[in-house]
Design a protein around this motif. Structure first.
Motif, mmCIF file in Angstrom:
data_model
loop_
_atom_site.group_PDB
_atom_site.id
_atom_site.type_symbol
_atom_site.label_atom_id
_atom_site.label_comp_id
_atom_site.label_asym_id
_atom_site.label_seq_id
_atom_site.Cartn_x
_atom_site.Cartn_y
_atom_site.Cartn_z
ATOM 1 N N GLU A 131 0.858 -1.193 0.000
ATOM 2 C CA GLU A 131 0.000 0.000 0.000
ATOM 3 C C GLU A 131 0.890 1.238 0.000
ATOM 4 N N PRO A 132 0.879 2.002 -1.090
ATOM 5 C CA PRO A 132 1.794 3.151 -1.176
ATOM 6 C C PRO A 132 1.379 4.287 -0.252
ATOM 7 N N LYS A 133 2.371 5.038 0.188
ATOM 8 C CA LYS A 133 2.113 6.255 0.964
ATOM 9 C C LYS A 133 2.006 7.408 -0.039
ATOM 10 N N THR A 134 0.775 7.694 -0.447
ATOM 11 C CA THR A 134 0.545 8.700 -1.485
ATOM 12 C C THR A 134 0.444 10.085 -0.866
ATOM 13 N N ILE A 135 1.290 11.004 -1.350
ATOM 14 C CA ILE A 135 1.252 12.377 -0.812
ATOM 15 C C ILE A 135 0.628 13.358 -1.798
ATOM 16 N N ILE A 136 0.684 13.014 -3.099
ATOM 17 C CA ILE A 136 0.079 13.872 -4.126
ATOM 18 C C ILE A 136 -0.583 12.971 -5.159
ATOM 19 N N GLU A 137 -1.826 13.295 -5.513
ATOM 20 C CA GLU A 137 -2.527 12.578 -6.576
ATOM 21 C C GLU A 137 -2.614 13.470 -7.806
ATOM 22 N N SER A 138 -2.249 12.902 -8.958
ATOM 23 C CA SER A 138 -2.310 13.659 -10.208
ATOM 24 C C SER A 138 -2.406 12.690 -11.379
ATOM 25 N N ASP A 139 -3.163 13.092 -12.417
ATOM 26 C CA ASP A 139 -3.242 12.308 -13.650
ATOM 27 C C ASP A 139 -2.368 12.901 -14.745
ATOM 28 N N PHE A 140 -1.628 13.948 -14.430
ATOM 29 C CA PHE A 140 -0.831 14.630 -15.440
ATOM 30 C C PHE A 140 0.631 14.221 -15.313
ATOM 31 N N GLY A 141 1.086 13.397 -16.272
ATOM 32 C CA GLY A 141 2.434 12.854 -16.224
ATOM 33 C C GLY A 141 3.511 13.916 -16.200
ATOM 34 N N GLY A 142 3.325 14.987 -16.963
ATOM 35 C CA GLY A 142 4.313 16.060 -16.994
ATOM 36 C C GLY A 142 4.499 16.691 -15.630
ATOM 37 N N MET A 143 3.392 16.924 -14.921
ATOM 38 C CA MET A 143 3.458 17.476 -13.571
ATOM 39 C C MET A 143 4.154 16.506 -12.624
ATOM 40 N N ILE A 144 3.809 15.219 -12.739
ATOM 41 C CA ILE A 144 4.418 14.204 -11.874
ATOM 42 C C ILE A 144 5.931 14.171 -12.074
ATOM 43 N N LEU A 145 6.380 14.183 -13.335
ATOM 44 C CA LEU A 145 7.818 14.154 -13.618
ATOM 45 C C LEU A 145 8.539 15.341 -12.974
ATOM 46 N N ASN A 146 7.947 16.516 -13.076
ATOM 47 C CA ASN A 146 8.573 17.709 -12.492
ATOM 48 C C ASN A 146 8.669 17.608 -10.972
ATOM 49 N N LEU A 147 7.638 17.049 -10.351
ATOM 50 C CA LEU A 147 7.658 16.902 -8.897
ATOM 51 C C LEU A 147 8.702 15.869 -8.465
ATOM 52 N N VAL A 148 8.833 14.774 -9.245
ATOM 53 C CA VAL A 148 9.866 13.777 -8.933
ATOM 54 C C VAL A 148 11.251 14.398 -9.099
ATOM 55 N N SER A 149 11.424 15.213 -10.149
ATOM 56 C CA SER A 149 12.731 15.844 -10.372
ATOM 57 C C SER A 149 13.101 16.797 -9.235
ATOM 58 N N LYS A 150 12.077 17.325 -8.532
ATOM 59 C CA LYS A 150 12.313 18.196 -7.367
ATOM 60 C C LYS A 150 12.542 17.380 -6.091
ATOM 61 N N GLU A 151 12.536 16.038 -6.262
ATOM 62 C CA GLU A 151 12.782 15.102 -5.159
ATOM 63 C C GLU A 151 11.704 15.170 -4.083
ATOM 64 N N ILE A 152 10.469 15.458 -4.531
ATOM 65 C CA ILE A 152 9.341 15.497 -3.605
ATOM 66 C C ILE A 152 8.813 14.092 -3.340
ATOM 67 N N GLY A 153 8.981 13.200 -4.306
ATOM 68 C CA GLY A 153 8.511 11.831 -4.152
ATOM 69 C C GLY A 153 8.886 11.000 -5.355
ATOM 70 N N ILE A 154 8.362 9.762 -5.411
ATOM 71 C CA ILE A 154 8.602 8.886 -6.555
ATOM 72 C C ILE A 154 7.260 8.540 -7.182
ATOM 73 N N SER A 155 7.289 7.908 -8.352
ATOM 74 C CA SER A 155 6.032 7.628 -9.036
ATOM 75 C C SER A 155 6.139 6.338 -9.837
ATOM 76 N N ILE A 156 5.040 5.985 -10.490
ATOM 77 C CA ILE A 156 4.994 4.878 -11.459
ATOM 78 C C ILE A 156 4.310 5.399 -12.707
ATOM 79 N N LEU A 157 4.995 5.279 -13.863
ATOM 80 C CA LEU A 157 4.485 5.785 -15.126
ATOM 81 C C LEU A 157 4.895 4.849 -16.255
ATOM 82 N N PRO A 158 4.197 4.906 -17.403
ATOM 83 C CA PRO A 158 4.655 4.161 -18.570
ATOM 84 C C PRO A 158 6.024 4.656 -19.037
ATOM 85 N N LEU A 159 6.800 3.760 -19.641
ATOM 86 C CA LEU A 159 8.154 4.083 -20.096
ATOM 87 C C LEU A 159 8.176 5.249 -21.079
ATOM 88 N N SER A 160 7.093 5.449 -21.844
ATOM 89 C CA SER A 160 7.032 6.536 -22.836
ATOM 90 C C SER A 160 7.364 7.895 -22.233
#
Length: 290
Positions: A216-245
């Motif tokens: 069960e993941p500890k979810t801190i931010i919910e988003s359906d926008f991959g671009g936003m998720i990538l930027n947040l991961v790059s800021k080291e706010i958290g990790i994610s799971i996305l398609p390789l594309s």
């Protein structure tokens, strides 16, 4: 009564001003007045209460405004579809797609269309609820790229390719494919992912994936926008799971770790589609490499 009379009634019902409405529909005020009076006489209904200063809809007018608006929209939709069918090579095609194909597959596909159908106009839509089936059934899109095959007797689907889903982590993160022996090692990690309560295909895939691993993941931010998720991961706010594309977005300070789980891409269209242009577009998609 004519369709144009009804359209002019609807414009007046919105404006509630004869002079402004007449200007908007490019007729004289007296012509508009005659049209409305003719409509009222034909139906035996008073549509507007009017005096020298004010124009108001009657209750019957309000009822007709609501229902005629829906009817006219449906007629316009039917007319647009008939026009697409008639236009062939130089028509209009609307396409819905998931954000993950934005970085390589979709641009290559559009490049192929531009080379082979240069007069084709394309409308792109990225629906946030991923309800591609309803968009197709309601004629609000002609072709839908989706991550799941649409199971509907009136819709055809073709699988284009599969790709891994990945853990997306900051570049210096401890995790890699060899170091991850058990998913429960991620119990202290903060996840930025699609809301698992949602009904989208990707949310369902994530739920099944986590259930399979008893995690069960500890979810801190919910988003359906991959671009936003990538930027947040790059800021080291958290990790994610996305398609390789999404790796093709080339966001700095982000690393993709492939998992033993794949996600597909399908193209979907209405069965027995009479629009010759859409049939050509479907053939051209087969030429595009992922």
């Amino acid at each position: 009564m004519t369709i144009q009379q009804i359209k002019n009634f609807l414009e007046l019902a919105n404006e509630l001003h004869f002079w402004k409405t007449a200007e908007k529909v490019f007729i004289s005020q007296s012509t508009l007045s005659r049209q409305i009076r003719s409509l009222e006489d034909e139906m035996g209904i008073q549509l507007f209460e009017r005096d020298k200063r004010n124009v108001k809809l009657t209750d019957a007018g309000k009822f007709l405004k609501e229902h005629w608006s829906a009817t006219i929209n449906e007629l316009d939709q039917i007319h647009r579809q008939a026009k697409k069918i008639d236009e062939g090579m130089s028509g209009f095609v609307s396409i819905s797609y998931p954000g993950s194909i934005t970085f390589r597959f979709l641009p290559r596909f559009l490049e192929t269309l531009n080379a082979n159908l240069p007069d084709l106009k394309v409308e792109l839509t990225e629906p946030t609820d991923e309800n591609h089936e309803k968009l197709l059934s309601d004629y609000r899109t002609d072709i839908a790229f989706s991550r799941d095959k649409i199971s509907n007797a009136s819709i055809d689907s073709l699988k284009l390719f599969s790709e891994p889903i990945c853990l997306v982590v900051p570049y210096n993160h401890w995790l890699n494919k060899k170091s991850l022996r058990d998913f429960n090692e991620l119990q202290d990690e903060k996840f930025i992912i699609s809301g698992l309560h949602q009904k989208t295909f990707f949310a369902s895939l994530l739920r099944n994936f986590f259930n399979k691993h008893g995690f069960e993941p500890k979810t801190i931010i919910e988003s359906d926008f991959g671009g936003m998720i990538l930027n947040l991961v790059s800021k080291e706010i958290g990790i994610s799971i996305l398609p390789l594309s999404f790796k093709l977005a080339k966001v700095p300070n982000v690393r993709f770790v492939e998992l033993d789980e794949e996600i597909d891409l399908y193209i979907n269209w209405r069965k027995n589609e009479p629009n010759k242009t859409i049939k050509k577009v479907i053939e051209y998609v087969k030429l595009v490499k992922k």
